[in-house]
Design a protein around this motif. Sequence first.
Motif, short mmCIF file in Angstrom:
data_model
loop_
_atom_site.label_atom_id
_atom_site.label_comp_id
_atom_site.label_asym_id
_atom_site.label_seq_id
_atom_site.Cartn_x
_atom_site.Cartn_y
_atom_site.Cartn_z
N GLU A 53 42.07 -4.48 -1.57
CA GLU A 53 43.23 -3.61 -1.62
C GLU A 53 43.29 -2.85 -0.29
O GLU A 53 42.40 -2.06 0.01
CB GLU A 53 43.12 -2.63 -2.79
CG GLU A 53 43.22 -3.28 -4.16
CD GLU A 53 44.55 -3.98 -4.38
OE1 GLU A 53 45.60 -3.40 -4.02
OE2 GLU A 53 44.53 -5.12 -4.90
N TYR A 54 44.33 -3.12 0.48
CA TYR A 54 44.45 -2.52 1.81
C TYR A 54 45.64 -1.56 1.84
O TYR A 54 46.73 -1.91 1.38
CB TYR A 54 44.63 -3.60 2.87
CG TYR A 54 44.82 -3.06 4.26
CD1 TYR A 54 43.75 -2.57 5.00
CD2 TYR A 54 46.10 -3.01 4.83
CE1 TYR A 54 43.93 -2.05 6.27
CE2 TYR A 54 46.28 -2.49 6.11
CZ TYR A 54 45.20 -2.01 6.81
OH TYR A 54 45.38 -1.50 8.07
N CYS A 55 45.44 -0.39 2.39
CA CYS A 55 46.50 0.62 2.46
C CYS A 55 46.87 0.89 3.92
O CYS A 55 46.00 1.10 4.75
CB CYS A 55 46.06 1.91 1.79
SG CYS A 55 45.64 1.70 0.03
N SER A 56 48.17 0.90 4.19
CA SER A 56 48.67 1.14 5.55
C SER A 56 49.58 2.36 5.57
O SER A 56 50.36 2.57 4.63
CB SER A 56 49.43 -0.09 6.05
OG SER A 56 50.01 0.15 7.32
N CYS A 114 49.79 0.62 -0.32
CA CYS A 114 48.67 -0.27 -0.66
C CYS A 114 49.17 -1.64 -1.13
O CYS A 114 50.20 -1.73 -1.80
CB CYS A 114 47.78 0.37 -1.72
SG CYS A 114 47.04 1.94 -1.18
N GLN A 115 48.44 -2.67 -0.78
CA GLN A 115 48.76 -4.04 -1.18
C GLN A 115 47.51 -4.87 -1.24
O GLN A 115 46.48 -4.51 -0.66
CB GLN A 115 49.76 -4.66 -0.20
CG GLN A 115 49.31 -4.60 1.26
CD GLN A 115 50.30 -3.89 2.13
OE1 GLN A 115 51.32 -4.46 2.45
NE2 GLN A 115 50.02 -2.65 2.53
N HIS A 116 47.60 -6.01 -1.94
CA HIS A 116 46.45 -6.90 -2.09
C HIS A 116 46.51 -7.99 -1.03
O HIS A 116 47.56 -8.61 -0.84
CB HIS A 116 46.45 -7.53 -3.48
CG HIS A 116 45.23 -8.33 -3.78
ND1 HIS A 116 44.05 -7.77 -4.21
CD2 HIS A 116 44.99 -9.67 -3.68
CE1 HIS A 116 43.14 -8.71 -4.38
NE2 HIS A 116 43.69 -9.86 -4.06
N ASP A 123 37.04 -1.28 2.47
CA ASP A 123 37.69 -1.96 1.34
C ASP A 123 36.84 -3.11 0.82
O ASP A 123 36.78 -3.36 -0.40
CB ASP A 123 39.06 -2.49 1.77
CG ASP A 123 40.06 -1.38 2.07
OD1 ASP A 123 39.84 -0.25 1.58
OD2 ASP A 123 41.03 -1.64 2.81
#
Length: 466
Positions: free
Chosen positions: A305-308, A337-339, A372
């Motif tokens: 799960e990455y958040c920008s 956030c996205q996968h 992450d």
Amino acid sequence: MSKSKIVKIIISLVYVVFSAIFMFKLNSMNIIPNKYLLLVLGVVILLNVIASSCLLLKNKWLKIITVILYLLLTVVFVIGINYVDKTNDFIDKTFTNNEIESVKINYLLLSKKDYKDNELYNKDIYYNATDDHIEEALLELNKEITANMKDIKDISKLHEKGIFFITEYTYDELQENYGINPNDYKVLKKIELEFKVEKEEVDKKKKDSYNIYLAAKDFSNNRIDLNKIITVNTKTKEILITSVNRFSYLEIEGKGKNRLSSTGYYGIQYNKKAIEKELGIEIDYYFSVETSGFVELVDAIGGIEYCSDVSYTTTHALVLGTYDDTKGKKLHVKKGCQHFNGIETLTVARERNAFSGWITQRERNATAILEDILIAAKKPSNITRYPKILDAMEGLYKTNIPKETIQEGIKTLLNDKWSIKSQEIDGEYGMNKILFGKDRGYVYYWNKDSAEKCRKEINNLYSKTS
């Protein structure tokens, strides 16, 4: 005592023995916290007691329960022992004598025109004199062809010559810094030489604190694209990740000044020692990661799960093993956030041109991705992916971290809540001589106050006892 009862007692004893073997193997991994071992032991004992008690009674339904419980124990033992053996084999294989023992260097004979060996007779072939071990490579080339070997003097002019002989690394530099299109050149010959590197003595005594130099290679497997110092304190349960810019302009032992991305080619030890000396810290271990294995690992743990903080589209494509971004689609990263799967995570980690902060922002993104991955790896659902994760990690890295240190680290990571913090060495970009004086390129000068602040943070955590 009836034969039937004797058989039932024997069955109970057999399962007790299997339970003891299972618990012994589980404990031998030395990575599972005691509280979980006691929990597993309690469940196994409870199941054995219930199953044995039901087995000795004559009630029909209790016998059915006995069969179910023994089947359950059998499944647990078979799967559990298989997982344990696979884990022990993995740890023994990848954390025992898995150090970098040599470096392989590829030398390429290149030209826009195709030549046969006999057509190269007495032709002028230009080479880069600062390419490592170039003398040995020229000797090998001379065994196959007879030509006039000339030092180019100015590497920026090398691609203008008709035929040239350089390392694969220098060829990558020409593509990156001068826009050389690899499709315009033919590889006439490829010579691979392997050279031993000096192994460092590692203290295998248990340490409460240690610094790890994490280095991630690019697609060429020569340049080191990512440099981080990971400070671990097992007493305070803290991790500090310090980002070091890939263009950091540092003194390289025995070779003069160069940027880090241009020196990884000579062996990870050069980068490690340069950072160690400049920052004034002790680096205990190194951990060198291969790009392709990184993608497999992220996929094996089910992605991250990455958040920008911002939305953007990458300038790099979703490709692996090539710098040709025309071979794949670009990735759109949403704000929030996205996968991401493996190749998406790698593409984000590589990206720098989409940001005004350029490499500095890429370092921050890479640190976030590292955090992450640590979070994703702890997910309970990864138990079912466990064999796949171990397979992905095999061949992913080289390291001199002792097996005992890894085991203790995993045990404490599973047992406790850890605090993860990050910092970066600030500085400014400039132009200076790279490739040990053969060319000029972008470099990164450390801000002295920032470097000192980072040094103090590392050393404070390193020496912290509570």
